[in-house]
Design a protein around this motif. Sequence first.
Motif, PDB file in Angstrom:
ATOM      1  N   PHE A  31      10.175   9.461  11.964  1.00  0.00           N
ATOM      2  CA  PHE A  31       9.220   8.606  11.728  1.00  0.00           C
ATOM      3  C   PHE A  31       9.415   7.268  11.058  1.00  0.00           C
ATOM      4  O   PHE A  31       9.194   6.075  11.391  1.00  0.00           O
ATOM      5  N   MET A  32      10.121   7.676   9.833  1.00  0.00           N
ATOM      6  CA  MET A  32      10.410   6.488   8.965  1.00  0.00           C
ATOM      7  C   MET A  32      11.519   5.427   9.671  1.00  0.00           C
ATOM      8  O   MET A  32      11.388   4.244   9.462  1.00  0.00           O
ATOM      9  N   ILE A  38       1.720   1.160   5.215  1.00  0.00           N
ATOM     10  CA  ILE A  38       1.014   2.635   5.103  1.00  0.00           C
ATOM     11  C   ILE A  38       1.902   3.406   5.735  1.00  0.00           C
ATOM     12  O   ILE A  38       2.038   4.850   5.665  1.00  0.00           O
ATOM     13  N   LEU A  39       2.124   3.244   7.235  1.00  0.00           N
ATOM     14  CA  LEU A  39       2.962   4.339   7.894  1.00  0.00           C
ATOM     15  C   LEU A  39       4.198   4.802   7.283  1.00  0.00           C
ATOM     16  O   LEU A  39       4.712   5.668   7.273  1.00  0.00           O
ATOM     17  N   VAL A  40       5.115   3.744   6.837  1.00  0.00           N
ATOM     18  CA  VAL A  40       6.558   3.983   6.400  1.00  0.00           C
ATOM     19  C   VAL A  40       6.306   4.757   4.888  1.00  0.00           C
ATOM     20  O   VAL A  40       7.003   5.852   4.766  1.00  0.00           O
ATOM     21  N   VAL A  81       0.854  -1.210   0.023  1.00  0.00           N
ATOM     22  CA  VAL A  81      -0.114   0.007   0.039  1.00  0.00           C
ATOM     23  C   VAL A  81       0.895   1.196   0.122  1.00  0.00           C
ATOM     24  O   VAL A  81       1.794   1.410   0.881  1.00  0.00           O
ATOM     25  N   PHE A 139      -6.910   7.087  -3.467  1.00  0.00           N
ATOM     26  CA  PHE A 139      -7.141   6.059  -2.638  1.00  0.00           C
ATOM     27  C   PHE A 139      -8.653   5.865  -2.583  1.00  0.00           C
ATOM     28  O   PHE A 139      -8.948   4.543  -2.710  1.00  0.00           O
ATOM     29  N   PHE A 152       1.334   4.807   0.202  1.00  0.00           N
ATOM     30  CA  PHE A 152       0.791   6.385   0.484  1.00  0.00           C
ATOM     31  C   PHE A 152       1.813   7.330   0.120  1.00  0.00           C
ATOM     32  O   PHE A 152       1.569   8.564   0.180  1.00  0.00           O
ATOM     33  N   GLY A 165       9.232  13.395   9.646  1.00  0.00           N
ATOM     34  CA  GLY A 165       8.828  12.385   8.799  1.00  0.00           C
ATOM     35  C   GLY A 165      10.259  11.501   8.703  1.00  0.00           C
ATOM     36  O   GLY A 165      10.056  10.316   8.723  1.00  0.00           O
ATOM     37  N   PHE A 191       3.825   6.697   4.293  1.00  0.00           N
ATOM     38  CA  PHE A 191       3.258   8.055   4.709  1.00  0.00           C
ATOM     39  C   PHE A 191       4.457   9.156   5.315  1.00  0.00           C
ATOM     40  O   PHE A 191       4.554  10.247   4.951  1.00  0.00           O
ATOM     41  N   GLY A 192       5.341   8.507   5.953  1.00  0.00           N
ATOM     42  CA  GLY A 192       6.401   9.072   6.473  1.00  0.00           C
ATOM     43  C   GLY A 192       7.093   9.509   5.303  1.00  0.00           C
ATOM     44  O   GLY A 192       7.759  10.746   5.194  1.00  0.00           O
ATOM     45  N   LEU A 193       7.542   8.860   4.551  1.00  0.00           N
ATOM     46  CA  LEU A 193       8.334   8.857   3.098  1.00  0.00           C
ATOM     47  C   LEU A 193       7.619  10.190   2.270  1.00  0.00           C
ATOM     48  O   LEU A 193       8.317  11.156   1.618  1.00  0.00           O
ATOM     49  N   VAL A 247       9.607   3.423  12.235  1.00  0.00           N
ATOM     50  CA  VAL A 247       8.751   2.400  11.603  1.00  0.00           C
ATOM     51  C   VAL A 247       9.687   1.330  11.079  1.00  0.00           C
ATOM     52  O   VAL A 247       9.427  -0.072  11.095  1.00  0.00           O
ATOM     53  N   MET A 256      -0.618  15.508  -1.442  1.00  0.00           N
ATOM     54  CA  MET A 256      -1.307  14.884  -0.252  1.00  0.00           C
ATOM     55  C   MET A 256      -2.865  15.032  -0.827  1.00  0.00           C
ATOM     56  O   MET A 256      -3.625  14.170  -0.626  1.00  0.00           O
ATOM     57  N   LEU A 302      -3.513  12.501  -3.309  1.00  0.00           N
ATOM     58  CA  LEU A 302      -3.515  10.945  -2.562  1.00  0.00           C
ATOM     59  C   LEU A 302      -4.919  10.586  -2.047  1.00  0.00           C
ATOM     60  O   LEU A 302      -5.334   9.481  -2.204  1.00  0.00           O
ATOM     61  N   VAL A 303      -5.386  11.434  -1.089  1.00  0.00           N
ATOM     62  CA  VAL A 303      -6.647  11.002  -0.475  1.00  0.00           C
ATOM     63  C   VAL A 303      -7.618  10.526  -1.354  1.00  0.00           C
ATOM     64  O   VAL A 303      -8.248   9.636  -1.196  1.00  0.00           O
TER      65      VAL A 303
END
Lengths: 341, 399
Positions: free
Chosen positions: B359-360, A133-135, A35, A272, A37, B356, A137-139, B363, A265, A268-269
């Motif tokens: 956070f990466m 999703i989280l990683v 996934v 999705f 993001f 960011g 999202f961070g990227l 994770v 962003m 993106l929403v």
Amino acid sequence: MDAIILQVLNGLEKGGAYALIALGLTLIFGTLGVVNFAHGALFMLGAFCAVIMRSLLTYEVATGEVEATAWGTEVAVTTPYVTNLFGDFGNTLIDWAVPVSILLTIPVMLIVGLVMERGLIRHFYKRPHAEQILVTFGLAIVLAELIKAQFGANPIPVPEPAALGGMADFSGIFGSEPGTITYPMWRFVYFLFSAFIILVVFCFLKFTTFGMVVRAGMEDRETVGLLGINIGKRFTFMFAVSAMIAGLAGAMYTPIISPDYNIGMEFLVLSFVVVVVGGMGSLGGAVSAGFLLGLLQSFSAMNEVKAIIPGIDQIIIYLVAIIVLLVRPRGLMGRKGVMET
Amino acid sequence: MKILTHPTSSVDSTMMFIFVAAVLTMPIWLTPIGAAYPDLMQRFVIFGLFATGFNILFGLTGYLSFGHAAFLGIGSYTAVWSFKLLGMNPIPAAIFAVVVSGVFALIIGYVSLRRSGIYFSILTLAFAQMCYAIAYSDLIGKFLGINLTNGETGLRVLADDPRIMDGVLTSGIDTSALTVNLFGLDLTHTWVWNGFQFNAGFYFCAFVLIIASYIAMRIFRSPFGLMLKAVKTNQNRLNYTGVNTKPYTLAAFVISGMYAGLAGALLCITDPLAGAERMQWTASGEVVLMVILGGMGTLMGPMLGAGIIKFSEQKFSTWGKPELHEFLAFIPDGIRDTVVSVASLFVGSGWHLTLGLVFMLIVIFLPGGIVEGGRRILMIVTGSNRRNRQIQAAAQAAE
């Protein structure tokens, strides 16, 4: 009737952008099961490829002459170096900066996609979807902030070529009075462009051996691997292709919305939502849902509709998504067992 | 095999005691690091509460909601409406905020929980974006013909609002200042003692946080909490054994929505203004960051994550090159300029880049967050890791 045709035209261009991003997202889901993001950020990077291309082409050098300004001070005359090099052709090049930027966007986005897949996504195949999703999202945050650090927070206007600017009159085609159905030329070009890209991707998957292997791998990765095909390599390439599609969608969209670091962003929403409505894992579903939601959005923005339900244009996409997911949980064209755990 | 360790109640009591003491003495021990002003401390506490509630859903059941900011916003609007209609007392505001956001969470959760995984995340995101659009343009208000959320300006208390309870509860006290007061005690009041600032609003929030985290701890240790952990571990197996997991996950969703609503109300207690930007999906993303950074599924992790993020937001976002030069004074002059210009990318307006990246990294390398990191370091120090492995090896040998 005219108003309806106009809204259809309006929806096509927006739907084209949604469809291109959703197509890339679905390709990544289908092949790697990840996934992503950060896909909106790839759209944004593509848009900034166009910005970079334009600033490269309009880079000005001093000619050595001096000119007096209205206040009497003297300033050096500068001209874009492409004009110096190529003369009139240089000026045309500057005018066509956005289409020309495709030449920059394709290699840049392919490399970005490859680096991203090999460097980060590869390590997340087996991790839970929440962590993917989280990683990513961070990227996405990191990419957006890097662009902000370089280009500032304000939108950067990028004009379309003069020949493709202005309004096109479609009245004749539909048999209406001249001047009743006019539509910005570039938006129509964008729709044609997105339709072309979608066609190319589908033909690539359908009629080439490479595409056939990729489709087989989407069905059953393990068996394809057992047949002695290095499916991982091809999937990595497909990730790069998806990044490239998103990048192209972004680069060509710059004349419609001046890009800033946050544009990804916003898309993106929505994309999705498009993917989920179309059905996760279905390429045709993603494309048709993209156009469908684009059309719905432009129709709900009509004054006649807004008079009945105020503000419907802002929530229609989410409303449709919720209803579709409840009535047809797999989306319009979703297949069984995709991302259901 | 993982060796199961069950925290005893005495460990929990000690932890709770330390936690209460730490929260109540915040104005003292935060002074040396320059974070002891009321506004920031209130944000520590409020976002700690928000993250704690989010953790009950995300940490225990594994359902990743991208729409919890909606409940934060709903709580805020409810609280301001309570101020407007009932009066400037924070207690009814908090109660109403919890109830209303709970009702919304029940509806949204009932619909969203029909799907799981990525579909659930998208559904919650869609609902939150819808709530944001509705609040930002005040669609329901326009439909009903009243000023429900006051659009993009935000909802605030006005002098000519009815505030029917103000006259009854706080007779003889001047309430025209339109600040929140607890039976006459102005919550913006700050007592100063030896240079430490003790703010009434902060202590109100801290009190709420202590109660809420006690409840969260009880949930974690209860059979209900165990059931939620079972949902996270393997929902299919639960379904096969004949357990209907929906009521459990829905209850977790509603509880975490209520926590978010309460946090939203507390935001309005310190500043009686509710705006739609609180509901944007980036705000939902922020609470996810907090929980991940601290450690999902742990009791104190979310609080820690919220504190760190809010603290660094405050510190880094105000830093510029002069501060960096001062901070990096130990570096030789020749290369300091280069270091500063690189580092200045990460502070000031670019501090989200730092966020960011951190956070990466968390994770990728430390999915358990800071709490997990601390535990690993503790294991290395005490050597209990090696001992565990020896026990496991012995157990395997015995089989």
